[in-house]
Scaffold this active site. Structure first.
Site, PDB file in Angstrom:
ATOM      1  N   MET A 134      -9.536 -57.698  -5.974  1.00 39.74           N
ATOM      2  CA  MET A 134      -8.559 -56.880  -6.688  1.00 39.74           C
ATOM      3  C   MET A 134      -9.042 -55.435  -6.604  1.00 39.74           C
ATOM      4  O   MET A 134     -10.060 -55.075  -7.213  1.00 39.74           O
ATOM      5  CB  MET A 134      -8.437 -57.341  -8.142  1.00 39.74           C
ATOM      6  N   ARG A 165      -8.153 -61.564 -17.260  1.00 42.19           N
ATOM      7  CA  ARG A 165      -8.651 -61.326 -18.612  1.00 42.19           C
ATOM      8  C   ARG A 165      -8.962 -62.627 -19.338  1.00 42.19           C
ATOM      9  O   ARG A 165      -9.922 -62.705 -20.119  1.00 42.19           O
ATOM     10  CB  ARG A 165      -7.640 -60.477 -19.389  1.00 42.19           C
ATOM     11  N   TYR A 180     -15.075 -54.407 -17.690  1.00 39.63           N
ATOM     12  CA  TYR A 180     -14.084 -54.577 -16.627  1.00 39.63           C
ATOM     13  C   TYR A 180     -12.853 -55.365 -17.091  1.00 39.63           C
ATOM     14  O   TYR A 180     -12.815 -55.903 -18.191  1.00 39.63           O
ATOM     15  CB  TYR A 180     -14.684 -55.162 -15.362  1.00 39.63           C
ATOM     16  N   GLU A 181     -11.843 -55.366 -16.220  1.00 40.54           N
ATOM     17  CA  GLU A 181     -10.520 -55.944 -16.504  1.00 40.54           C
ATOM     18  C   GLU A 181      -9.878 -55.309 -17.740  1.00 40.54           C
ATOM     19  O   GLU A 181      -9.202 -55.972 -18.517  1.00 40.54           O
ATOM     20  CB  GLU A 181     -10.611 -57.465 -16.681  1.00 40.54           C
ATOM     21  N   GLY A 182     -10.088 -54.025 -17.906  1.00 48.53           N
ATOM     22  CA  GLY A 182      -9.594 -53.309 -19.077  1.00 48.53           C
ATOM     23  C   GLY A 182     -10.660 -53.305 -20.147  1.00 48.53           C
ATOM     24  O   GLY A 182     -11.002 -54.358 -20.693  1.00 48.53           O
TER      25      GLY A 182
END
Length: 577
Positions: free
Chosen positions: A163, A292, A425-427
């Site tokens: 990603m 997430r 990570y991932e927000g």
């Protein structure tokens, strides 16, 4: 030496008794081929694989790390063989459609397997961590041609995805993204750089499928001008043409060192548009939401691994005199777990690991039930709350080991280091908190929150018939009322910054509240004791529930006060030298 033991009995309790998953499976044609016995066998085999194959590579992979040789990444010794064994066993295909070679198993079962993978080897799990999200993205948004060409290989695990979002100037703020894509009449040519790409290059699979955010020439500014492209490492593999995407460097990191975190350069690389032009974020978010949930399982896995390591050490280590438990003779020195300070840490680890397992698996089952609205409310909570607590609890577990915990030999210091990245990570967890309060609660006038509160209230009503649970359900009922009272002033405040000041404490409050719901239902089921786990198991459930409500849930009262304190603006810090 400690060896991971899959918490199968507790997993079965959550699936069979708390979620009643097997009843749901039998009522839906998509899962009717699955029964509780088959699910048990899957979990048992996954636990064996993780314990015997993945966990032994965890410490050595951390010490060796990845290396870049002539532009190609080499993963630690044993990783390629472990990946091939993982593929041969069919683990990548669990929750994918049979149309693409998948096993069409429920996501809640995949969540349980994912927990075990991350408990044993976070770095290894990173290579497949976004695979299901990539599958969802391509199956929903890509053309039929791209689906036919790439999905079977991704589902089988023969190829792995990445990603590619982050750029040096554009971390969480994707509106600053600069990577460009230009049409050549047949495909697109991508030019630009991406950083922090997990598995950006590796030697586990013979092709890598990059999902890349980039801008078309006519793209509007900001996030509305971003498109998504599929960019393979090899254009026509095997024996085909190498695409113009290259690994420039590997990051030297605090943790997950066996995971290749790459800087990639796209030098006119060939790619194909996924979805509509300028609508890349919609497609990418379908991937990120799945990622997430995977990160939430990372948090759970680390808490479980920390619990097991600390408990095993506390049973064998003797230190000083301590009051003996009932029925035990005084021993000097005493086992470490006799000491109240250590016992409290161990109970905290147990209460959070088992409580998080309930809520994490429930979130996955909501996706199986296609309740995306309620799952959407829970997703930022489980991602941020689980990962925040996993780092804290790994640190707490390290304290049980004393000085030995600070050495690599006992493994807990690696767990502490590995767990820290999941908060970023991932927000980031701050972004998750903003997403929860602003987008998932205030934006829909609290409709999904009210649904959640109604579910908790229904459990409270069932618990009222058990006098042993009076203190528990009353505290949870008070928190329900407090949540309702907190949301209204946040909706009506003229101070636009106030919800942002309150967001983190609101998310922590929601996490504690959800675990309270999980433990109230677990305690009620333990009192009814209709399962087959045995009386000792249910006694331990009740004791741990009691600990959670008396020692851990009171933190919610502090979080309520902090949300209320958000009415006072924060000082601006421009005057600090």
């Amino acid at each position: 030496m400690w060896r991971y033991q899959a918490p199968l009995k507790d997993m079965q309790f959550v699936l069979k008794e708390w979620l009643q998953a097997d009843s749901f499976w039998q009522q839906h044609s998509q899962y009717q081929q699955l029964d509780a016995e088959t699910a048990d066998q899957i979990l048992e085999e996954a636990g064996r694989f993780c314990s015997e194959v993945l966990e032994p590579l965890n410490g050595s992979g951390d010490l060796e790390g990845c290396r870049l040789e002539q532009g190609e990444v080499k993963t630690p010794a044993g990783f390629p063989q472990a990946w091939q064994a993982f593929v041969d066993a069919g683990w990548p295909a669990m929750a994918c459609s049979e149309d693409w070679g998948g096993q069409q198993l429920p996501q809640v079962l995949q969540a349980a397997v994912t927990e075990m993978i991350y408990a044993c080897n976070h770095a290894f799990g990173m290579y497949s961590g976004i695979a299901h999200g990539a599958y969802e993205c391509i199956s929903r948004f890509a053309s039929a041609e791209l689906q036919d060409r790439y999905l079977p290989k991704l589902v089988s695990g023969e190829w792995l995805p990445t990603m590619c979002l982050t750029e040096p100037q554009a971390g969480s703020d994707l509106g600053q993204l600069r990577c460009k894509a230009e049409s050549d009449g047949k495909a697109h040519r991508l030019t630009g750089s991406k950083i922090f790409i997990s598995g950006g290059d590796q030697d586990l699979t013979d092709n890598i499928i990059h999902l890349v955010l980039a801008r078309l020439p006519d793209a509007p500014v900001g996030t509305r001008g971003i498109s998504l492209f599929l960019v393979p490492k090899w254009l026509d593999h095997p024996g085909g043409q190498r695409n113009a995407v290259y690994c420039d460097s590997l990051e030297k990191k605090m943790g997950i060192r066996g995971s290749a975190t790459c800087s990639l350069s796209f030098q006119g690389a060939t790619g194909w548009l996924i979805g509509e032009p300028h609508a890349g974020l919609q497609a990418m978010f379908s991937m990120m939401n799945a990622a997430r949930l995977s990160v939430a399982q990372q948090g759970l896995g680390h808490v479980e691994a920390s619990r097991q390591r600390a408990a095993a050490y506390a049973l064998e280590r003797t230190q000083m005199r301590a009051p003996p438990p009932p029925g035990e003779l005084l021993r000097d020195p005493a086992p470490l777990h006799w000491h109240p300070a250590m016992r409290r840490r161990l109970l905290e680890l147990r209460a959070f690991s088992e409580g998080m397992r309930v809520i994490g698996y429930w979130t996955a089952q909501l996706l199986d039930q296609q309740d995306e609205a309620l799952a959407g409310l829970l997703t930022p909570v489980v991602k941020a709350f689980f990962t925040d607590r996993s780092f804290r609890l790994a640190s707490s577990a390290l304290q049980v080991f004393g000085g030995y915990g600070y050495t690599h030999e006992y493994g807990i210091e690696q767990t502490l280091r590995d767990s820290r990245i999941a908060m970023i990570y991932e927000g980031t967890n701050e972004i998750q908190a903003n997403d929860l309060l602003l987008r998932k609660v205030l934006a829909d006038q609290g409709q999904q929150l009210q649904r959640l509160l109604a579910l908790v209230d229904a459990e409270i009503q069932q618990a009222t018939s058990h006098s042993e649970l009076d203190a528990y359900w009353r505290h949870l009922q008070q928190l329900t009322q407090a949540l309702q009272q907190l949301v209204e002033p946040l909706q009506k405040t003229p101070d636009a910054e106030r919800p942002l000041r309150a967001a983190d404490d609101f998310l922590q409050l929601m996490g504690l509240y959800l675990l309270g719901y999980g433990w109230l239902r677990s305690a009620r089921l333990a009192l009814q004791a209709k399962g087959s786990a045995g009386p000792v198991f249910y006694q331990h459930k009740l004791a741990t529930a009691d600990f959670y409500f008396r020692y851990l849930l009171p933190e919610a009262d502090y979080r309520i006060r902090m949300v209320e304190a958000s009415c006072y603006p924060l000082a601006h810090l421009s005057w600090i030298e």
